[in-house]
Design an enzyme around this catalytic site. Structure first.
Site, PDB file in Angstrom:
ATOM      1  N   ASN A   8     -49.269  32.735 -10.816  1.00 35.76           N
ATOM      2  CA  ASN A   8     -49.672  33.731 -11.985  1.00 35.76           C
ATOM      3  C   ASN A   8     -51.230  33.743 -11.916  1.00 35.76           C
ATOM      4  O   ASN A   8     -51.630  32.742 -12.425  1.00 35.76           O
ATOM      5  CB  ASN A   8     -48.944  33.413 -13.364  1.00 35.76           C
ATOM      6  CG  ASN A   8     -49.169  34.707 -14.310  1.00 35.76           C
ATOM      7  OD1 ASN A   8     -50.155  35.226 -14.163  1.00 35.76           O
ATOM      8  ND2 ASN A   8     -48.757  34.306 -15.605  1.00 35.76           N
ATOM      9  N   ARG A  95     -46.630  37.060 -10.114  1.00 33.03           N
ATOM     10  CA  ARG A  95     -46.245  37.531 -11.366  1.00 33.03           C
ATOM     11  C   ARG A  95     -47.364  38.901 -11.197  1.00 33.03           C
ATOM     12  O   ARG A  95     -48.506  38.488 -10.896  1.00 33.03           O
ATOM     13  CB  ARG A  95     -46.618  36.822 -12.521  1.00 33.03           C
ATOM     14  CG  ARG A  95     -46.308  37.691 -13.585  1.00 33.03           C
ATOM     15  CD  ARG A  95     -47.018  37.016 -15.065  1.00 33.03           C
ATOM     16  NE  ARG A  95     -46.901  38.041 -16.085  1.00 33.03           N
ATOM     17  CZ  ARG A  95     -47.791  38.039 -16.953  1.00 33.03           C
ATOM     18  NH1 ARG A  95     -49.027  37.358 -16.908  1.00 33.03           N
ATOM     19  NH2 ARG A  95     -47.857  38.860 -18.180  1.00 33.03           N
ATOM     20  N   HIS A 184     -43.927  42.137 -20.851  1.00 34.50           N
ATOM     21  CA  HIS A 184     -43.124  40.899 -20.982  1.00 34.50           C
ATOM     22  C   HIS A 184     -41.789  41.261 -20.360  1.00 34.50           C
ATOM     23  O   HIS A 184     -40.593  40.526 -20.887  1.00 34.50           O
ATOM     24  CB  HIS A 184     -42.849  40.821 -22.409  1.00 34.50           C
ATOM     25  CG  HIS A 184     -44.176  40.008 -23.203  1.00 34.50           C
ATOM     26  ND1 HIS A 184     -44.136  40.656 -24.670  1.00 34.50           N
ATOM     27  CD2 HIS A 184     -45.084  39.531 -23.087  1.00 34.50           C
ATOM     28  CE1 HIS A 184     -45.336  39.816 -24.695  1.00 34.50           C
ATOM     29  NE2 HIS A 184     -46.005  39.426 -23.866  1.00 34.50           N
ATOM     30  N   ARG A 245     -54.081  41.306 -31.471  1.00 31.16           N
ATOM     31  CA  ARG A 245     -54.075  42.639 -31.274  1.00 31.16           C
ATOM     32  C   ARG A 245     -53.454  43.346 -32.386  1.00 31.16           C
ATOM     33  O   ARG A 245     -52.624  42.980 -33.117  1.00 31.16           O
ATOM     34  CB  ARG A 245     -53.196  43.017 -30.081  1.00 31.16           C
ATOM     35  CG  ARG A 245     -53.882  42.666 -28.552  1.00 31.16           C
ATOM     36  CD  ARG A 245     -52.984  42.744 -27.649  1.00 31.16           C
ATOM     37  NE  ARG A 245     -52.897  41.698 -26.837  1.00 31.16           N
ATOM     38  CZ  ARG A 245     -51.820  41.478 -25.931  1.00 31.16           C
ATOM     39  NH1 ARG A 245     -51.016  42.207 -25.791  1.00 31.16           N
ATOM     40  NH2 ARG A 245     -51.884  40.194 -25.382  1.00 31.16           N
ATOM     41  N   GLU A 389     -40.010  32.609 -17.457  1.00 31.13           N
ATOM     42  CA  GLU A 389     -40.671  33.503 -16.501  1.00 31.13           C
ATOM     43  C   GLU A 389     -40.640  33.029 -15.070  1.00 31.13           C
ATOM     44  O   GLU A 389     -40.091  33.841 -14.136  1.00 31.13           O
ATOM     45  CB  GLU A 389     -41.759  34.126 -16.865  1.00 31.13           C
ATOM     46  CG  GLU A 389     -41.577  35.107 -18.243  1.00 31.13           C
ATOM     47  CD  GLU A 389     -42.716  35.182 -18.924  1.00 31.13           C
ATOM     48  OE1 GLU A 389     -43.518  36.619 -18.811  1.00 31.13           O
ATOM     49  OE2 GLU A 389     -43.293  34.383 -19.504  1.00 31.13           O
TER      50      GLU A 389
END
Ligand code: AMP
Length: 407
Positions: A8, A95, A184, A245, A389
């Site tokens: 990743n 990823r 996600h 955010r 993941e």
């Protein structure tokens, strides 16, 4: 042994994990940080006998290629390595955040796939260039190895048009690809599959809402095993309030502020992505643990930040139950979802009408293994499932390589 290396690659980091997909055992994992600097750090965690050991290096690492070269060296090292040589690595799974509309599944890396990832740089400028750098580094460092990419957006490509098209002129979608993509996806897919296993039913017979609550946070409605809606959109900015955010806001606020305070593009970007959310609301931190500490001391803005966070989650649970015409399983995952007893309690409170009945004891006693935390007679099962993941990327990578070899 099918050992898959999962990579990743971020802007200045490479997170890695080498896993035997036949028994899901992690042989090594680690993180290269501060790439581009003279004092870059590599933290390598490796299996030695039955236990894990750690080694830390501080080195001048200027590029992702150099970082990955060091990782490959560590994995095969005589002292801290976990495989004899590179031939013991079956393939590499990357990823990749954005695959646009072209990818509904993981893909075997070819020049065409790399070109498509490049095309999506416009849509994910903070992520896709670094993923591509990681793929190209592997091309040159270990050219004989199969590579596969697993896209965060792919799982959401099953959303119906009515869920992903915005109320803008339709030409904006045709011309610029402006639509909801969702993110996600790997995490939502993984926890939904786990939830179905725990419930002992086929995923294709279930209605699931997955709440991925970390620094970034999103909710996903999964019906018959497919994502049919999700709270993030064209970018990972909308939906829930997140660490820094905004989540959903009225888009006109941006125009208003640009006019009022003469904010530039860069300033608006920073405001929406870095200065808002739990951090901007509380004025304390983006870290949920820190905010909960202040709530307990009576800080009103910390309380407000948490209330808004919880309110939005409830809001999406209600909306997604409505669009699925019911709900079987509600899942909590990621840093906050897996660790905050208080958060799960707040979200599930006053949801009896919907059929959610949390078991306070089970919720309190949850200890990092996937578990049902609702009462036995709760109509909707509430589950806490640690996301993984890397495991999904590793198994999908092996599946794609197997398929490619057979064909
Ligand atoms: P992630 O992005 O999935 O790593 O999640 C990061 C978030 O999880 C941060 O807001 C952390 O404060 C939060 N988190 C981690 N551990 C805990 C904990 N024990 N209790 C509450 N929040 C936590």
């Amino acid at each position: 042994m099918k050992n898959v290396l999962v990579l990743n690659c971020g802007s200045s980091s490479v997170k890695y994990e080498l896993m035997n997909v036949e028994n899901s055992r992690v042989l090594a994992r680690g993180l290269v940080e501060k790439i581009g600097m003279e004092d870059a750090v590599v933290n390598h965690h490796y299996l030695k006998g039955e236990d894990y050991s750690d080694v830390k290096l501080v080195k001048n690492i200027l590029t992702h290629r150099e970082g990955i070269r060091i990782v490959v060296g560590l994995l095969t090292d005589a002292e801290v390595g976990v495989v004899g040589d590179l031939a013991d690595i079956y393939g590499i799974g990357h990823r990749v955040v954005h695959g646009g509309e072209a990818y509904t599944d993981p893909a075997y890396v070819t020049q065409e796939v790399k070109d498509d990832i490049k095309k999506c740089i416009e849509l994910a400028p903070l992520h896709n260039p670094h993923h591509l750098a990681g793929i190209e580094a592997c091309d040159s460092l270990i050219p004989d190895h199969h590579q596969v990419v697993v896209f965060d957006t792919a799982f959401h490509q099953t959303m119906p048009k009515k869920a992903y098209i915005y109320g803008l002129p339709y030409e904006m979608y045709k011309k610029y690809g402006i639509r909801r993509y969702g993110f996600h996806g790997t995490s939502h897919q993984y926890v939904a599959q786990k939830a179905a296993q725990i419930y002992k039913k086929r995923i294709t017979d279930l209605k699931i809402i997955s709440c991925h609550l970390g620094n970034g946070a999103s909710v996903c409605a999964i019906k018959d095993g497919k994502s049919i809606d999700t709270s993030m959109g064209f970018t990972p900015l909308p939906g829930l309030v997140m660490g820094t955010r905004t989540g959903d806001i009225d888009p006109y606020i941006v125009l208003y502020l640009m006019n009022k305070d003469a904010l530039s593009f860069a300033e608006v970007n920073t405001l929406l992505n870095r200065h808002s959310g739990l951090y901007g609301l509380s004025g304390i931190s983006r870290d949920f643990r820190q905010i909960i500490k202040e709530v307990k001391k009576g800080d009103e803005r910390a309380r407000l930040a948490v209330d808004i966070f919880v309110y939005r989650i409830k809001h999406y649970i209600g909306a997604y139950t409505a669009i699925m015409n019911g709900l079987d399983i509600l899942v909590f995952t990621a840093g906050i979802g897996e660790n905050s007893i208080e958060l799960r309690e707040m979200v599930c409170s006053n949801m009896e009408y919907l059929g959610i009945n949390l078991d306070e004891k089970k919720n309190r006693e949850f200890n990092s293994q996937e578990a049902v935390i609702s009462k036995d007679d709760s109509e909707i099962k509430v589950m806490c499932i640690p996301t993984n993941e890397e495991l999904l990327i590793a198994t999908e990578t092996a599946r794609v390589i197997d398929g490619m070899k057979k064909s």
